[in-house]
Design a protein around this motif. Structure first.
Motif, mmCIF file in Angstrom:
data_model
loop_
_atom_site.group_PDB
_atom_site.id
_atom_site.type_symbol
_atom_site.label_atom_id
_atom_site.label_comp_id
_atom_site.label_asym_id
_atom_site.label_seq_id
_atom_site.Cartn_x
_atom_site.Cartn_y
_atom_site.Cartn_z
ATOM 1 N N GLY A 66 -7.458 50.927 26.763
ATOM 2 C CA GLY A 66 -6.906 50.187 27.884
ATOM 3 C C GLY A 66 -5.567 49.547 27.606
ATOM 4 O O GLY A 66 -5.023 48.850 28.464
ATOM 5 N N GLY A 67 -4.972 49.779 26.421
ATOM 6 C CA GLY A 67 -3.678 49.199 26.079
ATOM 7 C C GLY A 67 -2.536 50.128 26.448
ATOM 8 O O GLY A 67 -2.718 51.335 26.628
ATOM 9 N N PRO A 68 -1.308 49.589 26.576
ATOM 10 C CA PRO A 68 -0.152 50.438 26.892
ATOM 11 C C PRO A 68 0.190 51.356 25.727
ATOM 12 O O PRO A 68 0.200 50.942 24.579
ATOM 13 C CB PRO A 68 0.970 49.419 27.146
ATOM 14 C CG PRO A 68 0.558 48.212 26.369
ATOM 15 C CD PRO A 68 -0.935 48.176 26.421
ATOM 16 N N GLU A 69 0.483 52.622 26.049
ATOM 17 C CA GLU A 69 0.832 53.591 25.016
ATOM 18 C C GLU A 69 2.287 54.045 25.102
ATOM 19 O O GLU A 69 2.772 54.730 24.214
ATOM 20 C CB GLU A 69 -0.100 54.797 25.095
ATOM 21 C CG GLU A 69 -1.543 54.455 24.733
ATOM 22 C CD GLU A 69 -2.381 55.693 24.479
ATOM 23 O OE1 GLU A 69 -1.934 56.800 24.837
ATOM 24 O OE2 GLU A 69 -3.486 55.544 23.919
ATOM 25 N N ILE A 128 -0.965 53.602 30.426
ATOM 26 C CA ILE A 128 -2.112 52.899 29.872
ATOM 27 C C ILE A 128 -3.053 53.925 29.265
ATOM 28 O O ILE A 128 -3.472 54.880 29.940
ATOM 29 C CB ILE A 128 -2.840 52.078 30.953
ATOM 30 C CG1 ILE A 128 -1.865 51.121 31.639
ATOM 31 C CG2 ILE A 128 -4.015 51.322 30.340
ATOM 32 C CD1 ILE A 128 -1.239 50.107 30.719
ATOM 33 N N GLY A 129 -3.381 53.734 27.987
ATOM 34 C CA GLY A 129 -4.202 54.705 27.276
ATOM 35 C C GLY A 129 -5.663 54.645 27.660
ATOM 36 O O GLY A 129 -6.217 53.569 27.909
ATOM 37 N N SER A 130 -6.274 55.811 27.700
ATOM 38 C CA SER A 130 -7.716 55.914 27.948
ATOM 39 C C SER A 130 -8.273 57.014 27.061
ATOM 40 O O SER A 130 -8.618 58.099 27.534
ATOM 41 C CB SER A 130 -7.998 56.218 29.427
ATOM 42 O OG SER A 130 -9.386 56.274 29.670
ATOM 43 N N PRO A 131 -8.345 56.750 25.734
ATOM 44 C CA PRO A 131 -8.755 57.804 24.807
ATOM 45 C C PRO A 131 -10.166 58.309 25.041
ATOM 46 O O PRO A 131 -10.482 59.447 24.728
ATOM 47 C CB PRO A 131 -8.635 57.125 23.432
ATOM 48 C CG PRO A 131 -8.679 55.661 23.721
ATOM 49 C CD PRO A 131 -8.058 55.489 25.070
ATOM 50 N N ILE A 132 -11.031 57.448 25.629
ATOM 51 C CA ILE A 132 -12.410 57.878 25.864
ATOM 52 C C ILE A 132 -12.441 58.933 26.964
ATOM 53 O O ILE A 132 -13.086 59.969 26.860
ATOM 54 C CB ILE A 132 -13.298 56.671 26.235
ATOM 55 C CG1 ILE A 132 -13.397 55.726 25.038
ATOM 56 C CG2 ILE A 132 -14.686 57.139 26.648
ATOM 57 C CD1 ILE A 132 -14.203 54.478 25.313
ATOM 58 N N GLN A 133 -11.704 58.669 28.063
ATOM 59 C CA GLN A 133 -11.682 59.597 29.183
ATOM 60 C C GLN A 133 -10.553 60.617 29.076
ATOM 61 O O GLN A 133 -10.499 61.567 29.843
ATOM 62 C CB GLN A 133 -11.530 58.821 30.494
ATOM 63 C CG GLN A 133 -12.656 57.834 30.753
ATOM 64 C CD GLN A 133 -12.413 57.015 32.014
ATOM 65 O OE1 GLN A 133 -11.389 57.153 32.678
ATOM 66 N NE2 GLN A 133 -13.370 56.163 32.345
#
Length: 240
Positions: free
Chosen positions: A105-108, A148-153
Motif C-alpha cells: 500500500g506504499g508509493p512505489e 501505489i504498490g500492491s504486491p499481493i494483488q
C-alpha cells in the motif's frame, strides 16, 4: 516487573550503534529490527543513546501504528534510502517520501521530482542572509503522478496529485528534537488534491531555517495507509 520496554530500547540501540559498512552486518542488524518492532509500543531513544548512534536516523510512524526508527542506508545523489525494517525501504528526497519497497500500500513511484518546490525553498533558505527569505523564484505548485504498490494483488494504483504551497502563510517557530537540541524552523503546508476521488489532504513540513533540511514532517502516504510522520533523531551530515 515488566522488562519489555527497556529490553526493546536496548535492542534498538544495539541495532543502531553496531551497524557497520559491511552489507552482512547491516542485514544482521535488520533482523534484530524485525524482532524489536513487532512489540506494540513506540520506540523512544534517550538523548544519550542518540549521541552514540553511528548512523543518521529518524523516527517514523504510519498513521496509528507504533513509532519505529529508520536508519540511513545510502545516499544516491540526494535520494536517501532508509532501512525501515528487515526488508522494507523508504526513500526520501529533501525530506519528502518519494517511493517505498516491500511496503504493502506504499508509493512505489513519484513523477516530476525535479519540480518539487521544497528543493527551491531549501536553496533559498540556505542562501538567505537574514530572516527575510525571498521565495518569489519558487513555484508554489507541483503536479505529479504516484503509483501505489500492491504486491499481493500485483495491480498498482495510479493517482494524479496537484499540490500547492501557500508561501504567504509560512511561519517560523522553535522546535525541540529527540536529541533535546532546539532549532528555528520554517513551517510550510502543502494542500493536495488527489484524483481519482477528488479528495483533499494536507502535508506539513518543518525545515531548519539555516540549512533547509526537513526536521519533521506529516505527509500523506497513500489511500490505504493514510499519513506518515517523520522526525529527525540523528542528522545526516550531507544535509547540514
Amino acid at each position: 516487573m515488566n522488562y519489555f520496554p527497556s529490553l526493546k530500547r536496548a535492542l534498538a540501540l544495539l541495532l543502531l550503534v553496531t551497524l557497520s559498512g559491511c552489507n552482512s552486518g547491516f542485514q544482521d542488524a535488520l533482523e534484530t529490527t524485525k524482532r524489536v518492532f513487532v512489540l506494540p509500543e513506540d520506540i523512544t531513544l534517550t538523548p544519550e543513546e542518540i549521541s552514540e548512534l553511528s548512523y543518521a536516523a529518524s523516527y517514523i510512524q504510519l498513521q496509528d501504528k507504533p513509532r519505529a526508527v529508520m536508519v540511513l542506508n545510502y545516499d544516491d545523489n540526494g535520494l536517501l534510502s532508509w532501512a525501515a525494517g528487515p526488508h522494507e525501504v523508504i526513500a526520501t528526497r529533501y525530506g519528502r517520501v518519494v517511493f517505498t519497497r516491500n511496503i504493502q500500500g506504499g508509493p512505489e513511484f513519484v513523477s516530476n521530482l525535479q519540480s518539487d518546490p521544497i528543493a527551491c525553498v531549501r536553496k533559498e533558505l540556505r542562501d538567505a542572509q537574514d530572516e527575510n527569505v525571498d521565495l518569489s523564484a519558487c513555484s508554489a505548485n507541483w503536479v505529479r503522478s504516484i503509483e501505489i504498490g500492491s504486491p499481493i494483488q500485483n495491480n498498482n494504483q495510479r493517482l494524479e496529485i496537484t499540490g500547492r504551497f501557500d508561501f504567504q502563510k509560512m511561519t517560523r517557530q522553535s522546535i525541540t528534537l529527540p536529541n533535546e537540541n532546539t532549532y528555528e524552523a520554517v513551517k510550510l503546508t502543502e494542500a493536495l488534491t488527489v484524483q481519482p476521488g477528488d479528495f483533499e489532504v494536507e502535508n506539513t513540513f518543518w525545515l531548519e531555517a539555516e540549512t533547509g533540511r526537513v526536521l519533521k514532517s506529516r505527509q500523506w502516504f497513500s489511500p490505504e495507509l493514510g499519513f506518515i510522520t517523520t522526525e529527525e533523531v540523528k542528522a545526516y551530515v550531507g544535509d547540514m
